[in-house]
Design a protein around this motif. Sequence first.
Motif, short mmCIF file in Angstrom:
data_model
loop_
_atom_site.label_atom_id
_atom_site.label_comp_id
_atom_site.label_asym_id
_atom_site.label_seq_id
_atom_site.Cartn_x
_atom_site.Cartn_y
_atom_site.Cartn_z
N GLN A 130 -31.00 46.65 -44.39
CA GLN A 130 -30.39 45.62 -45.21
C GLN A 130 -30.65 45.90 -46.70
OE1 GLN A 130 -28.46 42.90 -44.03
NE2 GLN A 130 -28.52 44.31 -42.29
N THR A 167 -25.40 34.14 -49.79
CA THR A 167 -26.40 34.63 -48.84
C THR A 167 -27.79 34.15 -49.21
OG1 THR A 167 -25.15 36.61 -48.22
CG2 THR A 167 -27.53 36.72 -47.95
N SER A 209 -26.94 37.85 -42.06
CA SER A 209 -26.17 39.06 -41.76
C SER A 209 -25.06 38.77 -40.76
CB SER A 209 -27.08 40.16 -41.21
OG SER A 209 -28.05 40.54 -42.16
N PRO A 213 -21.74 38.46 -43.70
CA PRO A 213 -21.95 39.89 -43.95
C PRO A 213 -21.40 40.29 -45.32
CG PRO A 213 -20.90 39.51 -41.82
CD PRO A 213 -20.86 38.22 -42.56
#
Length: 399
Positions: A130, A167, A209, A213
Amino acid sequence: MYLVVNILGLFVFLGIGFLFSKNRKGIQWKSIAIMVVLNLFLAWFLTSFGAGRAIVSGAADGFNWLVQVAYTGIEFALPSWVHVKSMDFVTSALLPILLIVPLFDILTYIGVLPFIIKWIGKGLSFITGQPKFESFFAVEMMFLGNTEALAVSSLQLKQIKAQRNVTLAMMSMSCVTASIIGSYIQMMPGQFILTAIPINIINAIIVTSLLNPVTVEPEEDTIAKLHGEDGKKEPFFSFLGDSILGAGRLILIITANVIAFVALAALIDKILQLVNPWLTLEHILGIVMYPFAWLLGLNGHDSFQMAQYMGTKLVTNEFVVMGKVTSIIKDFDPHFKAVLTVFITSFANFSTLGMIIGCFKGIVDKEKNDAISKNVGYMLLSGILVSLLSAAFVGIFVW
C-alpha cells in the motif's frame, strides 16, 4: 459450529467492503490477501502463544504502571478522590490522562515517537504494497489520535488529491490514541485492548482499500514531516504547558460527552417507552446489529447483548459501553469477552464524524471538503467494518 460462523463472518465483512466498493476493478486483491494473512498471524500470535501473550501482558502492565504513577499526582491534589473503596469513573479512568498525554507529547517533541511511527509505516507499506503515506497515517493515528494525526499531516493533506483525503477520513474513524489506552485498561481486559490496536491498523488499510481503491503514482507517494517545513519547535516548557492544558480539555470533553450521551440515551428511552414499555434504544439497535453480532460466533443470547453494546457504542462512545460492563465483564465467557473488547476499542461513532469533518474543514480546500462531506456514510461504514473485522480476527483464536 460457532467457530465456523465466526470464520464465515470474517468473509461476510470483507464481502460487504467489496459490495460497497467505489471501484471494484481497482481493488488490489494480492495486497488484501497479504494483509488478511498478516492479521490472522497477529491475532494467532498475540492470543495463542506464550510469547505473544507476554508481549501484550507486558504492555498492559506498563500502562498500568503509568496509571499508578499518575495516581500519585492525583492523590497529592485530591486525596479524598483516591483513598476510597471504589474510585469514580473520572478519577480512575480519565485523570491519569493528565500524565499520559504529556508523556506521549514529550516523546513526539524529542523525535522518538515520530521515528517509530515513520519506520513502522514504511515497513507496513513494504509488506502490504500500500502507499507509504496511507500506511504511515494508519500507524500515526493509532498513537496520536485522528484529529492530531490529521493536524500534523496538514501539509500533505493540502497536496494530495481529494480521493486520498477521503481515504484518510475513512481511516480516521478507526483510531485510538496511545495516551488513552491506560484509561481503557482500567475498565476492560488489557490483553484484548492491546491486541486490537495493531489489528485495527491493518484493518483500516484493508477496509479503505476495498471501499475506496486509489491509484497512487510514485511521485505522489511521500510522507509529510511531523513538524513544519522550517523544522523549528516552540520552547519546551511552553510546549509542555500547552500539552497539559490540552490533556485537561480532553478530560472535560470526554466527561461532558459521556454525561450528555448517557442522559440523552436515557431521555430517548423514556420517550420511546411512552409508546411501548418494551421500546428502548438498546432494544432497537440490538435488532439492527444482531446479524452482525451473530456472525462473530456468539450464541443467541450473547449475540443480542453484543448487538446492544455495539449499537450503544456507535451512537454514544466506547466509554459508555465500558462503564456498563466494567463490573461484569469478568463473568463473560472468553470469546464474548474478547470480541466485545476488541469491537469497542476504537473511536468509531457518530460524534467522531463531526470531529473529522471539522478538522478537515480547517485544513483543506472546498473541493476536498465537499468530497469528504459526500462520503459521510462511507466513513461510518469504514469504522464499523474495521471494528467487526478486528473482533472476527481475534474471536477465531479465543474460546
